[in-house]
Design an enzyme around this catalytic site. Structure first.
Site, PDB file in Angstrom:
ATOM      1  N   PRO A 278      64.262  -1.139  -2.599  1.00  0.00           N
ATOM      2  CA  PRO A 278      63.691  -0.883  -3.922  1.00  0.00           C
ATOM      3  C   PRO A 278      63.763  -2.113  -4.823  1.00  0.00           C
ATOM      4  O   PRO A 278      64.746  -2.855  -4.804  1.00  0.00           O
ATOM      5  CB  PRO A 278      64.584   0.235  -4.477  1.00  0.00           C
ATOM      6  CG  PRO A 278      65.893   0.047  -3.779  1.00  0.00           C
ATOM      7  CD  PRO A 278      65.606  -0.566  -2.441  1.00  0.00           C
ATOM      8  N   ARG A 316      50.579  -8.359 -15.434  1.00  0.00           N
ATOM      9  CA  ARG A 316      50.271  -7.044 -14.857  1.00  0.00           C
ATOM     10  C   ARG A 316      49.022  -6.379 -15.460  1.00  0.00           C
ATOM     11  O   ARG A 316      48.218  -5.814 -14.707  1.00  0.00           O
ATOM     12  CB  ARG A 316      51.485  -6.121 -14.920  1.00  0.00           C
ATOM     13  CG  ARG A 316      52.682  -6.671 -14.107  1.00  0.00           C
ATOM     14  CD  ARG A 316      53.807  -5.657 -13.989  1.00  0.00           C
ATOM     15  NE  ARG A 316      53.395  -4.506 -13.236  1.00  0.00           N
ATOM     16  CZ  ARG A 316      53.029  -3.350 -13.769  1.00  0.00           C
ATOM     17  NH1 ARG A 316      53.077  -3.178 -15.070  1.00  0.00           N
ATOM     18  NH2 ARG A 316      52.626  -2.372 -13.016  1.00  0.00           N
ATOM     19  N   CYS A 346      43.056 -19.153 -23.141  1.00  0.00           N
ATOM     20  CA  CYS A 346      41.595 -19.248 -23.120  1.00  0.00           C
ATOM     21  C   CYS A 346      41.061 -18.512 -21.912  1.00  0.00           C
ATOM     22  O   CYS A 346      40.706 -19.127 -20.891  1.00  0.00           O
ATOM     23  CB  CYS A 346      41.171 -20.707 -23.087  1.00  0.00           C
ATOM     24  SG  CYS A 346      41.414 -21.464 -24.668  1.00  0.00           S
ATOM     25  N   GLU A 347      41.031 -17.212 -22.001  1.00  0.00           N
ATOM     26  CA  GLU A 347      40.675 -16.379 -20.860  1.00  0.00           C
ATOM     27  C   GLU A 347      40.425 -14.979 -21.404  1.00  0.00           C
ATOM     28  O   GLU A 347      41.294 -14.416 -22.079  1.00  0.00           O
ATOM     29  CB  GLU A 347      41.890 -16.393 -19.905  1.00  0.00           C
ATOM     30  CG  GLU A 347      41.803 -15.526 -18.704  1.00  0.00           C
ATOM     31  CD  GLU A 347      41.189 -16.220 -17.503  1.00  0.00           C
ATOM     32  OE1 GLU A 347      41.331 -17.435 -17.349  1.00  0.00           O
ATOM     33  OE2 GLU A 347      40.529 -15.502 -16.739  1.00  0.00           O
TER      34      GLU A 347
HETATM   35  C1  LIG Z   1      58.154  -5.441   1.994  1.00  0.00           C
HETATM   36  C2  LIG Z   1      58.468  -5.003   0.617  1.00  0.00           C
HETATM   37  N1  LIG Z   1      59.624  -4.385   0.380  1.00  0.00           N
HETATM   38  C3  LIG Z   1      59.959  -3.967  -0.866  1.00  0.00           C
HETATM   39  C4  LIG Z   1      59.118  -4.168  -1.934  1.00  0.00           C
HETATM   40  C5  LIG Z   1      59.537  -3.701  -3.288  1.00  0.00           C
HETATM   41  O1  LIG Z   1      58.710  -2.732  -3.774  1.00  0.00           O
HETATM   42  P1  LIG Z   1      59.018  -2.013  -5.160  1.00  0.00           P
HETATM   43  O2  LIG Z   1      59.306  -3.072  -6.158  1.00  0.00           O
HETATM   44  O3  LIG Z   1      57.811  -1.241  -5.459  1.00  0.00           O
HETATM   45  O4  LIG Z   1      60.214  -1.123  -4.918  1.00  0.00           O
HETATM   46  C6  LIG Z   1      57.897  -4.806  -1.735  1.00  0.00           C
HETATM   47  C7  LIG Z   1      56.950  -5.004  -2.854  1.00  0.00           C
HETATM   48  O5  LIG Z   1      55.807  -4.684  -2.799  1.00  0.00           O
HETATM   49  C8  LIG Z   1      57.562  -5.243  -0.430  1.00  0.00           C
HETATM   50  O6  LIG Z   1      56.407  -5.879  -0.205  1.00  0.00           O
END
Ligand SMILES: Cc1ncc(COP(=O)(O)O)c(C=O)c1O
Length: 417
Positions: A278, A316, A346-347
């Site tokens: 995570p 994001r 500038c975008e």
């Molecule tokens: C291989 C892998 N593991 C873990 C993550 C972490 O994901 P998140 O931040 O959604 O928990 C990512 C992000 O996309 C990822 O590419």
């Protein structure tokens, strides 16, 4: 008499302007509540504590690699998911005892570092397996490997962060995965541990996680690979609430949703440990981006609030159409009107928030704060338009625990010296 409704942001129990004053940093600046990130990391460890094998919560460094923040998270998890040599270095310096190495095109240096340190490599393809074998042979080591499989699940998230759809660049689909796993088992240069998958990010429903686990479980049972399983890595991906009224599943809900399948799988193959990766759900809510109003403009019936950071600091909205809640710190929200908040770049994509209710009296110099900016904001910051990388302040137990100043011109210019 006027009833005032003052919006005050608190970080680790302290008012934001008090924190900024003590830190002595200007804006733009990311401010982190390390207590909250630590709490979220603990929630993962507690949520899966029923699992009969070992549970490894590998914090995904890509979400936020600020070393001052990461050290607090890693003091809980002790493990990290990394995708580059520098993430490896920061994670180890911040106290990681265990790393899992991800990526679809790892460099030789990254693979060598993983092999020499016995870190688990989530191998992305047969082609990468061959490179791992070559490097391991040269180093006289056996690489510890798992295969990243693609369970072909399409979660309801932005296409850029749906990583396990049919046409994904990541992993090997389940029809071809057995061949690569068998090649790993037969290889004298690698030690086959199991499988890894990661279906995407900012996933706010549990169904895709259950579906992915079930199809990987079926794959393991049908191929007989379940008997070889010592490592099952279910990735990350749990979402965070970006809108005030949004409900999202939490680690305990995820653990509950996966419990039966994981238990059954473990009784079929009692030797495997569970790994999770995570990122966002640990740091997302623990950070804000603090900007200052530079100028206000009315044009074409629209009110614009221009702040001192743009998509260079908060990519994001432009990249994923993402929503961040915006608060004018100390603002009087009794009388509000709609305005759009944009950066100075500038975008045309440099609009951070469209048509939001802001206090009518918002003025130059006010602090405009973007909430839920702990994940994929600082780690995605850039110098586009020669804008400085914002500063960063970490607060733990109400005390300042790490400060980085807003990037200076000399620090920026020295990149080319
Ligand atoms: C291989 C892998 N593991 C873990 C993550 C972490 O994901 P998140 O931040 O959604 O928990 C990512 C992000 O996309 C990822 O590419």
């Amino acid at each position: 008499m006027r009833v005032r409704q003052r919006a005050v942001i608190e970080v680790s129990g302290r008012e934001l302007d008090d924190v900024l004053e003590e830190a002595g940093v200007g804006t733009p600046v990311y401010v982190y509540d390390a207590d909250l990130a630590v709490k979220r990391a603990r929630e993962y460890l507690e949520a899966f504590s029923w699992f009969p094998g070992d549970v490894h919560v590998c914090y995904a460094m890509k979400a936020n690699f600020n070393p001052h923040l990461v050290e607090h998270i890693l003091s809980e998890t002790r493990a990290a998911d990394v995708v580059s040599l520098w993430e490896m270095k920061i994670a180890v310096e911040a106290g990681a005892k265990e790393l899992v190495v991800n990526g679809n095109a790892k460099s030789d240096d990254e693979l060598r570092a993983a092999i020499l340190n016995s870190w688990i490599i989530n191998v992305d393809s047969m082609e990468e397996l061959r490179r791992v074998e070559r490097i391991a042979r040269r180093e006289g080591e056996r690489a510890r490997v798992a295969l990243r499989v693609n369970p072909e699940i399409d979660p309801d998230t932005h296409p850029h962060i749906a990583t396990a759809v049919e046409e994904s660049k990541f992993g090997v689909n389940l029809r071809d995965a057995e061949r690569v796993c068998r090649a790993m088992i037969e290889s004298e240069h690698v030690e086959f541990l199991g499988v890894h998958y990661h279906i995407g990010s900012q996933i706010t429903e549990l169904e895709p996680f259950i579906e992915a686990l079930r199809s990987v479980r079926r794959f393991l049972e049908e191929t007989g690979l379940v008997e070889e399983l010592r490592y099952l890595n279910v990735g990350g991906g749990l979402g965070v609430p970006y809108r005030p009224d949004e409900e999202v599943p939490r680690p305990k809900d995820l653990a509950e949703a996966l419990r039966d399948d994981l238990r059954d799988l473990h009784s079929e193959s009692p030797g495997f440990d569970l790994y999770l990766e995570p990122g966002r759900s640990i740091v997302g809510e623990a950070g804000v981006l603090v900007t200052r109003v530079r100028q206000i403009k009315e044009e074409g019936g629209r009110k614009w609030i221009f702040v001192d950071a743009g998509m260079n600091a908060l990519i994001r909205p432009a990249l994923y159409d993402a929503y961040h809640e915006v608060v004018v710190h100390g603002g009087d929200y009794l009388e509000t009107e709609k305005a759009s908040i944009a950066g100075p770049l500038c975008e045309m994509g440099d609009v951070l928030a469209e048509d939001r209710e802001v206090p009518v009296n918002v003025s130059e110099g006010d602090l405009v704060v973007f909430l839920t900016a702990g994940a994929y904001c600082e780690s995605m910051a850039s110098s586009y338009n020669c804008q400085p990388i914002p500063g960063a302040v970490v607060v733990r137990d109400g005390e300042l625990a790490g400060i980085r100043e807003v990037q200076s011109y000399d620090a920026f210019r020295n990149l080319w010296e």
